[in-house]
Write a protein that holds these residues in place. Structure first.
Motif, PDB file in Angstrom:
ATOM      1  N   VAL A 199       0.532 -27.348 -40.486  1.00 49.61           N
ATOM      2  CA  VAL A 199      -0.428 -28.317 -41.041  1.00 49.61           C
ATOM      3  C   VAL A 199      -0.330 -28.515 -42.545  1.00 49.61           C
ATOM      4  O   VAL A 199      -0.684 -29.582 -43.046  1.00 49.61           O
ATOM      5  N   ASP A 200       0.108 -27.516 -43.289  1.00 47.80           N
ATOM      6  CA  ASP A 200       0.080 -27.566 -44.755  1.00 47.80           C
ATOM      7  C   ASP A 200       1.493 -27.730 -45.300  1.00 47.80           C
ATOM      8  O   ASP A 200       2.107 -26.787 -45.783  1.00 47.80           O
ATOM      9  N   ARG A 201       2.008 -28.939 -45.201  1.00 45.58           N
ATOM     10  CA  ARG A 201       3.338 -29.254 -45.705  1.00 45.58           C
ATOM     11  C   ARG A 201       3.293 -30.586 -46.439  1.00 45.58           C
ATOM     12  O   ARG A 201       2.502 -31.468 -46.099  1.00 45.58           O
ATOM     13  N   LEU A 229      -2.771 -36.195 -43.851  1.00 46.58           N
ATOM     14  CA  LEU A 229      -3.840 -35.407 -44.463  1.00 46.58           C
ATOM     15  C   LEU A 229      -4.698 -36.235 -45.414  1.00 46.58           C
ATOM     16  O   LEU A 229      -5.875 -35.920 -45.622  1.00 46.58           O
ATOM     17  N   LEU A 230      -4.131 -37.262 -46.003  1.00 51.05           N
ATOM     18  CA  LEU A 230      -4.868 -38.076 -46.964  1.00 51.05           C
ATOM     19  C   LEU A 230      -5.764 -39.113 -46.294  1.00 51.05           C
ATOM     20  O   LEU A 230      -6.520 -39.805 -46.972  1.00 51.05           O
ATOM     21  N   PRO A 236      -8.259 -36.484 -40.008  1.00 47.95           N
ATOM     22  CA  PRO A 236      -6.923 -35.961 -39.742  1.00 47.95           C
ATOM     23  C   PRO A 236      -6.450 -36.405 -38.359  1.00 47.95           C
ATOM     24  O   PRO A 236      -7.264 -36.779 -37.502  1.00 47.95           O
ATOM     25  N   PRO A 237      -5.152 -36.366 -38.124  1.00 48.12           N
ATOM     26  CA  PRO A 237      -4.641 -36.697 -36.791  1.00 48.12           C
ATOM     27  C   PRO A 237      -5.311 -35.823 -35.729  1.00 48.12           C
ATOM     28  O   PRO A 237      -5.454 -34.607 -35.915  1.00 48.12           O
ATOM     29  N   ALA A 238      -5.745 -36.442 -34.634  1.00 48.36           N
ATOM     30  CA  ALA A 238      -6.476 -35.705 -33.600  1.00 48.36           C
ATOM     31  C   ALA A 238      -5.681 -34.524 -33.064  1.00 48.36           C
ATOM     32  O   ALA A 238      -6.238 -33.477 -32.725  1.00 48.36           O
ATOM     33  N   ALA A 293      -4.693 -28.965 -51.069  1.00 49.20           N
ATOM     34  CA  ALA A 293      -5.916 -29.620 -51.543  1.00 49.20           C
ATOM     35  C   ALA A 293      -6.398 -30.643 -50.525  1.00 49.20           C
ATOM     36  O   ALA A 293      -7.604 -30.770 -50.267  1.00 49.20           O
ATOM     37  N   ALA A 294      -5.460 -31.376 -49.922  1.00 44.73           N
ATOM     38  CA  ALA A 294      -5.824 -32.369 -48.911  1.00 44.73           C
ATOM     39  C   ALA A 294      -6.413 -31.704 -47.676  1.00 44.73           C
ATOM     40  O   ALA A 294      -7.328 -32.252 -47.043  1.00 44.73           O
ATOM     41  N   CYS A 295      -5.912 -30.534 -47.330  1.00 51.96           N
ATOM     42  CA  CYS A 295      -6.474 -29.786 -46.197  1.00 51.96           C
ATOM     43  C   CYS A 295      -7.893 -29.313 -46.515  1.00 51.96           C
ATOM     44  O   CYS A 295      -8.817 -29.489 -45.712  1.00 51.96           O
ATOM     45  N   LEU A 296      -8.065 -28.706 -47.679  1.00 48.96           N
ATOM     46  CA  LEU A 296      -9.352 -28.108 -48.041  1.00 48.96           C
ATOM     47  C   LEU A 296     -10.463 -29.142 -48.120  1.00 48.96           C
ATOM     48  O   LEU A 296     -11.622 -28.844 -47.825  1.00 48.96           O
TER      49      LEU A 296
END
Length: 322
Positions: A95-97, A104-105, A109-111, A150-153
């Protein structure tokens, strides 16, 4: 810091973002000297470098022997031994790439990855809450820098996030990323004995992607994140003024006055519990803040042309002309 009287809101997390080698570690260390602030280092790397490789904390102790992080692990997960670091790395890889940034933006988020994203940000939320309780701080500084994290958080409603976007002239960044710098915290068995290096062209492209991603975060409609942008060059030229600006932005009540002497560019750093990051995280004592313009006479002219061309539009937008 901000927060209604009589309540105990989650700690405010100041996420230092941008391309590495932009003075972010020094800025984190200086901000970490303010009362009520605790710098945590680059948490994005802790899963491997701390939990698996047991690299030293900023205090000098091995991660597994550091009293601060031992208490954090107990509060957050019931002990670090109960956390499967390899599984966390697999989750991070999923998920964090950087290549996941377009998804992510988005406001949602994608289901297909929503559940995995929640599981990933839950780890950070637990870490932040535990670190705040152990340190007693109401402002935590995470200098992970990656735009994807940052986009995840920002998708986790339990994390109070603000982003400090640090920008540096891409030609200076290209010179810094081309240097060979040994990592003093690397274990002899670690494959990462030196800090990562990139070619000038790769650095230029990465500079554009990371900075554009933070611009998108700032302009996000449904899930906006407060973002303050500062330039490394402005920070290095007037560190006291920059520190005061950032402190006021995060709601620091008081007048930060860490700098000594008439020049206002010298401060004293104390030992901290930071995981991973620039070797400066081990520095304690007096530190002088000076502009670093070595690239102007060290960067190969051909590389300078390449970087300048690849970053032209965004570079000019940030005020970096000829």
């Amino acid at each position: 810091m901000d927060g209604p009287a009589g309540s105990a809101p989650p700690p405010l997390v100041l996420y230092v973002g941008g391309l590495g080698r932009s003075g972010s570690t020094l800025l984190e260390r200086l901000l970490g000297e303010l009362p009520g602030c605790t710098p945590l280092g680059e948490l994005v790397h802790m899963w491997r470098r701390a939990l698996i490789d047991d690299e030293p904390c900023g205090c000098g102790d091995a991660f597994s022997a550091c009293p601060f992080w031992t208490k954090v692990g107990e509060l957050a997960f019931g002990g670090w031994h109960r956390l499967d670091a390899d599984a966390v790395l697999d989750l991070k890889d999923e998920v964090d790439r950087t290549r996941r940034l377009p998804g992510l933006l988005r406001a949602r988020p994608p289901a297909a990855r929503a559940a995995r994203l929640r599981a990933y940000t839950d780890l950070y939320r637990r870490l932040y809450l535990a670190a705040a309780e152990v340190s007693g701080a109401d402002l935590l500084i995470d200098s992970s820098k990656h735009a994807s994290l940052a986009a995840c958080l920002r998708l986790d409603p339990g994390i109070r996030l603000r982003v400090l976007h640090v920008v540096r002239d891409p030609r200076a960044a290209a010179h810094a990323w081309g240097k060979s710098v040994r990592r003093p915290d690397a274990r002899p068995s670690s494959p990462e004995q030196f800090m990562a290096r990139r070619s000038p062209a790769a650095t230029a492209l990465h500079w554009c992607v990371q900075n554009l991603a933070f611009e998108c975060l700032a302009a996000s409609g449904r899930l906006p994140v407060p973002v303050l942008r500062i330039r490394y060059e402005d920070f290095a030229a007037a560190p006291a003024d920059t520190l005061a600006r950032v402190a006021a932005w995060v709601g620091y009540r008081g007048q930060p006055d860490l700098f000594e002497g008439k020049s206002r560019d010298s401060a004293c750093l104390s030992s901290t519990h930071t995981v991973s990051g620039n070797p400066l995280r081990f520095t304690a004592g007096r530190v002088d803040v000076r502009p670093d313009a070595e690239w102007r006479h060290r960067l190969d002219p051909g590389d300078r042309v390449t970087v300048s061309a690849l970053t032209f539009a965004l570079r000019r937008y940030y005020g970096y002309g000829r």
